[in-house]
Design a protein around this motif. Structure first.
Motif, PDB file in Angstrom:
ATOM      1  N   THR A  80       0.821  -1.217   0.000  1.00 59.72           N
ATOM      2  CA  THR A  80       0.000   0.000   0.000  1.00 59.72           C
ATOM      3  C   THR A  80       0.854   1.265   0.000  1.00 59.72           C
ATOM      4  N   THR A  81       1.225   1.753   1.165  1.00 57.14           N
ATOM      5  CA  THR A  81       1.903   3.049   1.265  1.00 57.14           C
ATOM      6  C   THR A  81       3.363   3.008   0.830  1.00 57.14           C
ATOM      7  N   GLN A  82       4.016   1.861   1.015  1.00 57.15           N
ATOM      8  CA  GLN A  82       5.441   1.689   0.724  1.00 57.15           C
ATOM      9  C   GLN A  82       6.301   2.714   1.464  1.00 57.15           C
ATOM     10  N   LYS A  83       5.895   3.026   2.695  1.00 63.39           N
ATOM     11  CA  LYS A  83       6.676   3.947   3.521  1.00 63.39           C
ATOM     12  C   LYS A  83       7.988   3.281   3.930  1.00 63.39           C
ATOM     13  N   GLU A  84       8.928   4.091   4.372  1.00 65.62           N
ATOM     14  CA  GLU A  84      10.229   3.572   4.762  1.00 65.62           C
ATOM     15  C   GLU A  84      10.087   2.580   5.913  1.00 65.62           C
ATOM     16  N   LEU A  85      10.766   1.456   5.788  1.00 67.64           N
ATOM     17  CA  LEU A  85      10.704   0.416   6.805  1.00 67.64           C
ATOM     18  C   LEU A  85      11.569   0.782   8.008  1.00 67.64           C
ATOM     19  N   THR A  86      11.190   0.274   9.170  1.00 69.19           N
ATOM     20  CA  THR A  86      12.000   0.469  10.369  1.00 69.19           C
ATOM     21  C   THR A  86      13.144  -0.535  10.376  1.00 69.19           C
ATOM     22  N   GLY A  87      14.101  -0.294  11.256  1.00 71.57           N
ATOM     23  CA  GLY A  87      15.215  -1.223  11.377  1.00 71.57           C
ATOM     24  C   GLY A  87      14.746  -2.612  11.767  1.00 71.57           C
ATOM     25  N   LYS A  88      13.746  -2.684  12.665  1.00 70.73           N
ATOM     26  CA  LYS A  88      13.219  -3.981  13.087  1.00 70.73           C
ATOM     27  C   LYS A  88      12.511  -4.689  11.929  1.00 70.73           C
ATOM     28  N   ASP A  89      11.843  -3.918  11.086  1.00 74.36           N
ATOM     29  CA  ASP A  89      11.173  -4.504   9.927  1.00 74.36           C
ATOM     30  C   ASP A  89      12.196  -5.120   8.969  1.00 74.36           C
ATOM     31  N   ILE A  90      13.259  -4.384   8.720  1.00 73.55           N
ATOM     32  CA  ILE A  90      14.298  -4.866   7.811  1.00 73.55           C
ATOM     33  C   ILE A  90      14.955  -6.124   8.381  1.00 73.55           C
ATOM     34  N   LYS A  91      15.200  -6.120   9.671  1.00 70.66           N
ATOM     35  CA  LYS A  91      15.796  -7.294  10.318  1.00 70.66           C
ATOM     36  C   LYS A  91      14.867  -8.505  10.201  1.00 70.66           C
TER      37      LYS A  91
END
Length: 265
Positions: A80-91
């Motif tokens: 949907t929004t494709q907002k910037e991911l958090t560090g925890k999300d990337i991990k």
């Protein structure tokens, strides 16, 4: 125009080989965005990477179900929004890529696409969602995270399914339903039918009891034999007024409803 991010999700699931690909193709024709990275079966590979991990699921479902909701949060973001991911999300994504398919090249390709997705032209779609057969296993969590979401469960003749070559769900998730995977290939159909019964009972019971108005059961065999009623029901469920029954029906092969199990012992 309605907020694209709020028009979903529409989730399609079922025991593997139930005909979910056909439903996904029709839903896409109806104007819904089902993701940008799909395989030939129209499975959303983002979902596969994040959730198609039986060992991980068996651990978090009893000890830390918030991990499941984190995965759904990431999925919602990317679709949907494709907002910037958090560090925890990337991990979370990186760890999922390591465990999905033992971190092979496909897993790495999916991870890269998730981290750097292609932009979505929201003006082209009436809503969003995804198709991945294994989604039915996560239905209670999907419903709790997306209380306004809708789920389509596709069910196909259980005897045909028992003799199908597609037994991946049985091997991945059978033990979670108390189904032992036989060492003898001749006993696979029996185990497959047991899994089919238990998995479908769980999904249908939850959907009909907890998701009134937001759960739709599609009988694949009925769809093949007499498409119009099932297609009308699907369109009504998704609030699609511009019907194209003839066009959608062209995708349906009546022969797919054949009782192939009668050829088996």
């Amino acid at each position: 125009m309605p907020d694209f991010a709020k028009q979903g999700p529409i989730v399609i699931g079922g025991v593997g080989g139930s005909g979910t690909r056909l439903i996904a193709e029709i839903v896409m024709d109806m104007g819904f965005y089902l993701g940008g990275m799909l395989n030939q079966s129209k499975d959303l590979l983002y979902f596969s990477l994040l959730f198609k991990r039986p060992t991980w699921f068996s651990k978090v479902v009893t000890s830390n179900e918030q991990e499941i909701f984190r995965g759904l949060k990431i999925l919602e973001n990317r679709l949907t929004t494709q907002k910037e991911l958090t560090g925890k999300d990337i991990k979370f994504i990186e760890k999922a890529a390591q465990t999905y398919r033992n971190g092979d090249l496909l897993a790495q390709k999916i991870k890269k696409n998730m981290l750097f997705p292609d932009p979505i032209n929201r003006q082209l779609y009436r809503g969003w969602g995804w198709k991945e057969p294994n989604a039915h296993l996560f239905l209670p969590y999907i419903h709790r995270y997306f209380p306004n979401g809708k789920y389509i469960h596709v069910i196909r003749n259980g005897l045909n399914m028992a003799f199908s070559k597609n037994q991946q769900q049985l091997f991945n998730w059978g033990p979670l339903f108390g189904v032992t995977i036989p060492n003898n290939p001749m006993k696979i159909p029996n185990a497959s039918l047991t899994y089919w019964i238990k998995a479908n009972e769980r999904a249908v019971m939850y959907g009909t009891e907890q998701m009134k108005g937001r759960f739709l059961l599609i009988q694949f065999d009925q769809l093949c034999v007499n498409p119009t009623p099932q297609l009308q029901k699907l369109a009504e469920f998704l609030a699609v007024d511009d019907l194209a029954i003839d066009e959608w029906s062209e995708k349906i092969d009546p022969a797919a409803a054949a009782s192939k199990y009668k050829e088996a012992d």
